[in-house]
Design a protein around this motif. Structure first.
Motif, PDB file in Angstrom:
ATOM      1  N   SER A   1       0.834  -1.207   0.000  1.00 24.37           N
ATOM      2  CA  SER A   1       0.000   0.000   0.000  1.00 24.37           C
ATOM      3  C   SER A   1       0.866   1.253   0.000  1.00 24.37           C
ATOM      4  N   PHE A   2       1.916   1.240   0.806  1.00 21.23           N
ATOM      5  CA  PHE A   2       2.870   2.350   0.843  1.00 21.23           C
ATOM      6  C   PHE A   2       3.472   2.580  -0.544  1.00 21.23           C
TER       7      PHE A   2
ATOM      8  N   ARG B   1       2.271   1.707  -3.517  1.00 19.97           N
ATOM      9  CA  ARG B   1       1.271   2.201  -4.481  1.00 19.97           C
ATOM     10  C   ARG B   1       1.020   3.690  -4.295  1.00 19.97           C
ATOM     11  N   LEU B   2       0.929   4.139  -3.060  1.00 20.20           N
ATOM     12  CA  LEU B   2       0.715   5.561  -2.803  1.00 20.20           C
ATOM     13  C   LEU B   2       1.914   6.383  -3.277  1.00 20.20           C
ATOM     14  N   LEU B   3       3.116   5.874  -3.022  1.00 19.86           N
ATOM     15  CA  LEU B   3       4.321   6.567  -3.437  1.00 19.86           C
ATOM     16  C   LEU B   3       4.365   6.690  -4.965  1.00 19.86           C
ATOM     17  N   ALA B   4       4.031   5.610  -5.661  1.00 18.51           N
ATOM     18  CA  ALA B   4       4.037   5.622  -7.128  1.00 18.51           C
ATOM     19  C   ALA B   4       2.992   6.592  -7.666  1.00 18.51           C
ATOM     20  N   SER B   5       1.817   6.627  -7.067  1.00 21.46           N
ATOM     21  CA  SER B   5       0.757   7.530  -7.524  1.00 21.46           C
ATOM     22  C   SER B   5       1.156   8.986  -7.341  1.00 21.46           C
ATOM     23  N   LEU B   6       1.801   9.290  -6.228  1.00 19.22           N
ATOM     24  CA  LEU B   6       2.197  10.663  -5.953  1.00 19.22           C
ATOM     25  C   LEU B   6       3.284  11.125  -6.923  1.00 19.22           C
ATOM     26  N   ILE B   7       4.260  10.254  -7.175  1.00 20.21           N
ATOM     27  CA  ILE B   7       5.329  10.612  -8.122  1.00 20.21           C
ATOM     28  C   ILE B   7       4.769  10.739  -9.532  1.00 20.21           C
ATOM     29  N   HIS B   8       3.841   9.865  -9.903  1.00 18.61           N
ATOM     30  CA  HIS B   8       3.216   9.953 -11.227  1.00 18.61           C
ATOM     31  C   HIS B   8       2.479  11.284 -11.390  1.00 18.61           C
ATOM     32  N   HIS B   9       1.768  11.684 -10.370  1.00 16.36           N
ATOM     33  CA  HIS B   9       1.015  12.934 -10.425  1.00 16.36           C
ATOM     34  C   HIS B   9       1.947  14.120 -10.657  1.00 16.36           C
TER      35      HIS B   9
ATOM     36  N   PRO C   1      13.992   5.897   9.228  1.00 15.59           N
ATOM     37  CA  PRO C   1      12.701   6.024   8.545  1.00 15.59           C
ATOM     38  C   PRO C   1      11.523   6.057   9.512  1.00 15.59           C
ATOM     39  N   LEU C   2      10.422   6.613   9.049  1.00 11.72           N
ATOM     40  CA  LEU C   2       9.175   6.470   9.796  1.00 11.72           C
ATOM     41  C   LEU C   2       8.718   5.021   9.721  1.00 11.72           C
ATOM     42  N   SER C   3       7.873   4.650  10.637  1.00 10.90           N
ATOM     43  CA  SER C   3       7.307   3.302  10.575  1.00 10.90           C
ATOM     44  C   SER C   3       6.440   3.175   9.331  1.00 10.90           C
ATOM     45  N   LEU C   4       6.166   1.954   8.903  1.00 10.46           N
ATOM     46  CA  LEU C   4       5.345   1.745   7.707  1.00 10.46           C
ATOM     47  C   LEU C   4       3.981   2.400   7.851  1.00 10.46           C
ATOM     48  N   VAL C   5       3.396   2.273   9.027  1.00 11.97           N
ATOM     49  CA  VAL C   5       2.066   2.856   9.246  1.00 11.97           C
ATOM     50  C   VAL C   5       2.130   4.374   9.139  1.00 11.97           C
ATOM     51  N   ASP C   6       3.113   4.988   9.802  1.00  9.62           N
ATOM     52  CA  ASP C   6       3.229   6.444   9.757  1.00  9.62           C
ATOM     53  C   ASP C   6       3.595   6.940   8.355  1.00  9.62           C
ATOM     54  N   ALA C   7       4.498   6.223   7.677  1.00  8.96           N
ATOM     55  CA  ALA C   7       4.902   6.624   6.325  1.00  8.96           C
ATOM     56  C   ALA C   7       3.715   6.565   5.371  1.00  8.96           C
ATOM     57  N   THR C   8       2.906   5.522   5.480  1.00 10.99           N
ATOM     58  CA  THR C   8       1.710   5.402   4.627  1.00 10.99           C
ATOM     59  C   THR C   8       0.729   6.521   4.923  1.00 10.99           C
TER      60      THR C   8
ATOM     61  N   VAL D   1       1.478   9.540   5.996  1.00  8.92           N
ATOM     62  CA  VAL D   1       2.013  10.778   5.429  1.00  8.92           C
ATOM     63  C   VAL D   1       1.725  10.853   3.935  1.00  8.92           C
ATOM     64  N   LEU D   2       1.969   9.762   3.219  1.00 13.75           N
ATOM     65  CA  LEU D   2       1.714   9.736   1.773  1.00 13.75           C
ATOM     66  C   LEU D   2       0.226   9.908   1.473  1.00 13.75           C
ATOM     67  N   ASP D   3      -0.609   9.326   2.293  1.00 17.26           N
ATOM     68  CA  ASP D   3      -2.058   9.441   2.095  1.00 17.26           C
ATOM     69  C   ASP D   3      -2.494  10.895   2.251  1.00 17.26           C
ATOM     70  N   ARG D   4      -1.924  11.592   3.228  1.00 18.61           N
ATOM     71  CA  ARG D   4      -2.266  12.997   3.427  1.00 18.61           C
ATOM     72  C   ARG D   4      -1.770  13.854   2.250  1.00 18.61           C
ATOM     73  N   LEU D   5      -0.548  13.566   1.751  1.00 23.19           N
ATOM     74  CA  LEU D   5      -0.024  14.306   0.605  1.00 23.19           C
ATOM     75  C   LEU D   5      -0.868  14.080  -0.640  1.00 23.19           C
ATOM     76  N   TRP D   6      -1.362  12.868  -0.792  1.00 23.65           N
ATOM     77  CA  TRP D   6      -2.212  12.575  -1.958  1.00 23.65           C
ATOM     78  C   TRP D   6      -3.542  13.322  -1.857  1.00 23.65           C
ATOM     79  N   ASP D   7      -4.104  13.355  -0.672  1.00 21.58           N
ATOM     80  CA  ASP D   7      -5.367  14.081  -0.483  1.00 21.58           C
ATOM     81  C   ASP D   7      -5.181  15.576  -0.726  1.00 21.58           C
TER      82      ASP D   7
END
Length: 452
Positions: free
Chosen positions: A32-33, A35-43, A392-399, A401-407
């Motif tokens: 999930s982390f 996929r979010l990272l790839a979507s953000l970079i693609h955008h 690094p941030l934990s997987l939960v926290d990193a995900t 952060v990416l979710d908030r950036l995507w929103d």
């Protein structure tokens, strides 16, 4: 052969490689982390391609859209500089290596793998940029001396080669008929090829001309000379003697009239016809040989061509996105797996050694680029010291952060300005591979949109 930054694995495979090393409870979260990272970079990458397409529009070889506003010479020059700058940066982000003029000339001096002698016509070309990616060592069998034996030859080959060519403006072609040119004056062509032997780089250049190799000249010339001697002795000698006798009689240098019987004239006519037929046949042999070379060149280009013109931008964009995501995923994964903060050098060694040990693959991991993206996205904590360490941030926290950036990707209908890692923000604009004019560096005025 030095290691390249290019890693010959797909993004989805790299994610799967990393996920398989995690505990079963973290694998889904890691995917999930990723996929979010790839979507953000693609955008963020997609925004950049529009600038490149707008700058390229005045130089397209062919267009099926109408031009609303004519671009003047000054604006064209700005747009041209922007195309070259953005294309260079996009290729660099996709892990392509720029080729210098010296490197190209060295490759052109080597013997051809395709057994063709080609010559590049530079008279109509304003500038050329050349990039390569994925160098491998290939082998193949070749027949020698009419197939009596076989030998194995080894040669370096590039998995991808990008060629940019800017043709000279219409003023250069004042003494030529423009409609007969195979290209539009002032246009830019961009082509992407695959599996190009290093020694045959010239075949992908525009305006390439086929020339006969020495062995081809011998193959055609020796039989032609041998048969020509036979023709001269058997046919032409008697004809020349008869015609010489007629000439000196008509000029009154010889009072004896030569034999001008019908049989003699018929024999002379047949001999001249035979000689003419021989000459035509030899010319046909030369042309047929050249046509066979052109066919071989066309077939090689047909199967090696991947994309053309504006389509190359999207091809590069996809490759650049893949590279950016892979670098960020690997940097985060190995920091996450370390269990302690690492320096950039320690992270670099762990990634490269893992690929050598597990996947028998050597590459030069761009650790600084991977860490830059993690920092911009706020996914790592920097621990200052004599040697800066990163945790690094934990997987939960990193995900999260990416979710908030995507929103927050759009604010009031406009792209957010939160630490955009766009192509223009690379450490430095890679200089053009080789050109006949200087290319302005990053920071020039933006190219106008001719469609507005």
């Amino acid at each position: 052969m030095s290691a390249e930054h290019f890693l010959p694995f797909r993004r989805t495979d790299v994610v799967a490689m990393c996920a398989d090393e995690l505990p079963s409870g973290e694998q889904h979260q890691f995917r999930s982390f990723s996929r979010l990272l790839a979507s953000l970079i693609h955008h963020r990458f997609a925004r950049r391609i529009e600038t490149l397409k707008d700058a390229y529009y005045p130089f397209q070889p062919q267009s099926d859209t109408r031009t609303v506003r004519v671009v003047d010479a000054a604006a064209r020059e700005v747009a041209r500089a922007r195309v070259e700058q953005e294309l260079t940066q996009l290729a660099t982000a996709a892990n392509y290596i720029p080729m210098s003029l010296a490197e190209v000339e060295e490759a052109l001096r080597r013997s051809s793998v395709l057994k063709l002698r080609l010559e590049i016509d530079k008279s109509d070309v304003d500038s050329v940029l050349l990039f390569r990616r994925g160098e491998t060592q290939e082998t193949r069998e070749e027949k020698g001396l009419f197939g009596l034996w076989k030998k194995t030859v080894s040669f370096p080959q590039y998995a991808r080669v990008l060629v940019y060519t800017k043709f000279k403006e219409a003023q250069h072609f004042t003494n030529r008929e423009a409609e007969k040119l195979p290209f539009r004056p002032g246009s830019i062509i961009v082509k992407l090829f695959q599996n190009v032997p290093r020694e045959d780089l010239e075949m992908i250049f525009p305006n390439v001309r086929i020339r006969m190799r020495l062995v081809d000249k011998i193959f055609i010339g020796v039989p032609a000379v041998a048969s020509g001697i036979v023709v001269i002795i058997a046919k032409l000698f008697a004809v020349v003697t008869f015609l010489w006798g007629l000439l000196i009689f008509w000029l009154k240098f010889n009072p004896t009239e030569p034999d001008i019987s019908r049989t003699k004239l018929a024999t002379t006519g047949l001999a001249l016809f035979a000689v003419g037929t021989y000459v035509v046949r030899q010319l046909s042999n030369f042309k047929n040989r050249k046509i066979s070379f052109m066919k071989a060149l066309s077939e090689n280009l047909y199967y090696r061509n991947l994309d053309n013109d504006a389509g190359v931008f999207h091809h590069l964009l996809d490759a650049a996105e893949e590279a950016e995501v892979i670098e960020a995923v690997l940097a985060y994964h190995f920091l996450h797996q370390a269990g302690t903060a690492l320096t950039a050098d320690e992270l670099d060694q762990r990634v490269e050694q893992w690929f050598v040990r597990r996947w028998n693959t050597r590459f030069d991991f761009e650790v600084d680029d991977g860490l830059r993206k993690l920092r911009e996205l706020g996914l790592v904590t920097v621990i200052p010291g004599a040697q800066e360490r990163l945790s690094p941030l934990s997987l939960v926290d990193a995900t999260r952060v990416l979710d908030r950036l995507w929103d927050d990707a759009y604010t009031d209908g406009e792209p957010a300005t939160v630490q955009q890692p766009a192509l223009g923000d690379l450490a430095a604009a890679t200089p053009p591979a080789f050109a006949m004019h200087p290319v302005p560096q990053q920071g020039g005025a933006p190219a106008p949109n001719p469609a507005t």
